[in-house]
Design an enzyme around this catalytic site. Structure first.
Site, PDB file in Angstrom:
ATOM      1  N   LYS A   1      -4.304   0.664   7.340  1.00 13.94           N
ATOM      2  CA  LYS A   1      -4.417   0.417   5.896  1.00 13.94           C
ATOM      3  C   LYS A   1      -5.420  -0.700   5.666  1.00 13.94           C
ATOM      4  CE  LYS A   1      -2.622   2.264   2.184  1.00 13.94           C
ATOM      5  NZ  LYS A   1      -2.387   3.702   2.048  1.00 13.94           N
TER       6      LYS A   1
ATOM      7  N   LYS B   1       4.463   8.253   8.135  1.00  9.39           N
ATOM      8  CA  LYS B   1       4.010   9.485   7.483  1.00  9.39           C
ATOM      9  C   LYS B   1       3.340  10.421   8.485  1.00  9.39           C
ATOM     10  CE  LYS B   1       3.164   7.413   2.920  1.00  9.39           C
ATOM     11  NZ  LYS B   1       2.180   7.168   1.848  1.00  9.39           N
TER      12      LYS B   1
ATOM     13  N   THR C   1      -1.988  14.495  -2.711  1.00  6.88           N
ATOM     14  CA  THR C   1      -0.791  13.646  -2.777  1.00  6.88           C
ATOM     15  C   THR C   1       0.182  14.201  -3.810  1.00  6.88           C
ATOM     16  OG1 THR C   1      -2.030  11.690  -2.097  1.00  6.88           O
ATOM     17  CG2 THR C   1       0.081  11.315  -3.181  1.00  6.88           C
TER      18      THR C   1
ATOM     19  N   LYS D   1      -5.084   5.661  10.776  1.00  6.32           N
ATOM     20  CA  LYS D   1      -5.514   6.367   9.569  1.00  6.32           C
ATOM     21  C   LYS D   1      -4.829   5.765   8.363  1.00  6.32           C
ATOM     22  CE  LYS D   1      -7.533   9.897   7.487  1.00  6.32           C
ATOM     23  NZ  LYS D   1      -7.893   9.010   6.377  1.00  6.32           N
TER      24      LYS D   1
ATOM     25  N   ASN E   1      -3.881   8.536 -10.437  1.00  8.99           N
ATOM     26  CA  ASN E   1      -4.337   9.757  -9.775  1.00  8.99           C
ATOM     27  C   ASN E   1      -3.165  10.665  -9.405  1.00  8.99           C
ATOM     28  OD1 ASN E   1      -6.430  11.401  -8.468  1.00  8.99           O
ATOM     29  ND2 ASN E   1      -5.446  10.783  -6.578  1.00  8.99           N
TER      30      ASN E   1
END
Length: 414
Positions: free
Chosen positions: A106, A94, A190, A70, A221
């Site tokens: 990634k 993470k 996030t 992921k 963001n």
């Protein structure tokens, strides 16, 4: 050695130390130190002027011992194989920290979407999915937004994958628009995760968020949502920056005013005559410093100049190992990136779960579940760091890598 080579090397060094403290041998480190799969693709795209330009793309799958990989897809001119490799390793950490059934992945494309039309970006997005389609899927590898990618790009990618798969596959990708199976709260998850980390760190330092002086490097963001969250909680945002400079007001910046003038790439400082440098930003008098831009921003050259008592890493790899040591020795509480920025992948997981079961949660439910996971992760890591007298980064790596190493051992991989 490039900066991205340094990121990989420093990450490998901490993983090795974490595995050693967990009692794993060199064979386990040998397995985990590199991605299991590293894909490079070439993507031909017809540009608006009729010419064909070929872009380079990457997808790294660090480790799938726990489950599918992921991680986001970034569109940026500085993307390279080493960066994607390092980022996939961080995603494994993470996911382990917040106890998700994933390994790290990634992706990225070497491009500058700021110099491309929306139609060119769409063709590039679809071309990337065609190029990697045999390697990804809802139970293999699940992409998500990252630098200069958003819900619209995720929608194009999902549509292209569904056409190739001949089946509607919302769980193939996360960070989608709500109407296409996206999750409430994903766009600001996030930033909310960073806020939760800041609240937990402040609690350990007996600091109130209301009235605290905060400096945020980065107004994209994550940085902009973070600034708004903290501003609404009563914090005084005394400094922010973007790619072109930084703004400072000792009495606190008007964040609502800046958000109204921010463009889609997080740029706002070019509208102001009086700006300060990035170097000056890190030297500002503040209680909390949040690097939310790019890697290697806090180094041994400026770590001694930081006046904050808490540093919370919203960006990936913003602090070098030497700077981490200096900040720790100075008594500054450093909350590492793999913990502080885990909110995005956590809500991506919630989105994937909702897609799989066809039942969707309210934003309040999403935020409550996110807070529960991140507060538990912070408690575990902080307690480990205190008990073992180690910094929070090493404690986070120990917690983050343990699940993957144990799963690999049970599978007989090492």
């Amino acid at each position: 050695m490039t900066e991205n080579n340094n990121l990989v090397t420093s990450t490998q060094g901490i993983i090795k130390e974490a595995l050693h403290k967990l009692g794993f041998d060199e064979g386990m480190y040998d397995l985990i130190k590199e991605p299991l799969r590293m894909l490079q693709v070439r993507i031909p795209v017809r540009m608006d002027d009729g010419t064909v330009k070929t872009f380079t793309g990457y997808r790294a799958q660090h480790n799938d011992a726990v489950g599918p990989t992921k991680g986001g897809v970034r569109f940026h001119p500085d993307v390279d194989e080493e960066e994607v490799k390092a980022l996939s390793m961080w995603m494994t950490l993470k996911c382990g920290i917040v106890n998700l059934p994933y390994g790290g992945g990634k992706g990225g494309i070497v491009c500058d979407p700021r110099q491309m039309s929306i139609h060119e970006v769409e063709r590039l997005s679809r071309g990337y999915v065609r190029a990697i389609s045999q390697f990804v899927g809802p139970n293999k590898d699940i992409p998500a937004p990252d630098v200069f990618t958003n819900s619209q790009i995720m929608a194009w990618m999902m549509d292209e994958y569904s056409a190739l798969d001949k089946f509607n596959s919302p769980g193939f990708i996360t960070g989608k628009p709500i109407v296409l199976g996206g999750s409430h709260g994903r766009d600001r998850s996030t930033a909310l995760g960073v806020v939760i980390a800041i609240e937990q760190a402040a609690k350990r330092r007996n600091m109130q968020i209301e009235g605290a002086k905060v400096v945020i490097q980065g107004f994209g963001n994550a940085g902009s949502f973070l600034a708004k969250f903290l501003y609404d909680l009563g914090a005084k945002i005394v400094g922010i920056s973007d790619a072109y400079g930084a703004l400072h007001d000792p009495n606190g910046l008007d964040i609502d005013y800046l958000l109204d003038r921010r463009d889609s790439f997080g740029t706002v400082t070019n509208l102001f005559e009086e700006t300060i440098s990035n170097k000056e930003l890190f030297e500002l008098d503040c209680d909390i410093l949040v690097p939310a831009a790019i890697s290697n921003q806090i180094t041994e050259d400026n770590a001694h100049d930081i006046k904050a008592s808490i540093v919370v890493e919203a960006a990936n790899g913003p602090t070098t190992p030497e700077a981490t040591r200096i900040l720790t020795e100075r008594g500054i509480l450093l909350v590492p990136d793999v913990l502080a920025s885990a909110g995005g992948v956590t809500v991506s997981y919630f989105e994937w779960v909702q897609n799989n079961q066809g039942y969707y949660w309210s934003e309040e439910e999403v935020n409550e579940k996110l807070r529960e996971k991140l507060e538990a992760a912070f408690d575990t890591i902080y307690e480990l760091s205190q008990n073992r007298k180690i910094d929070m980064r090493l404690a986070a790596y120990i917690i983050g890598i343990k699940r993957t190493a144990e799963a690999a051992r049970y599978r007989g991989w090492a």
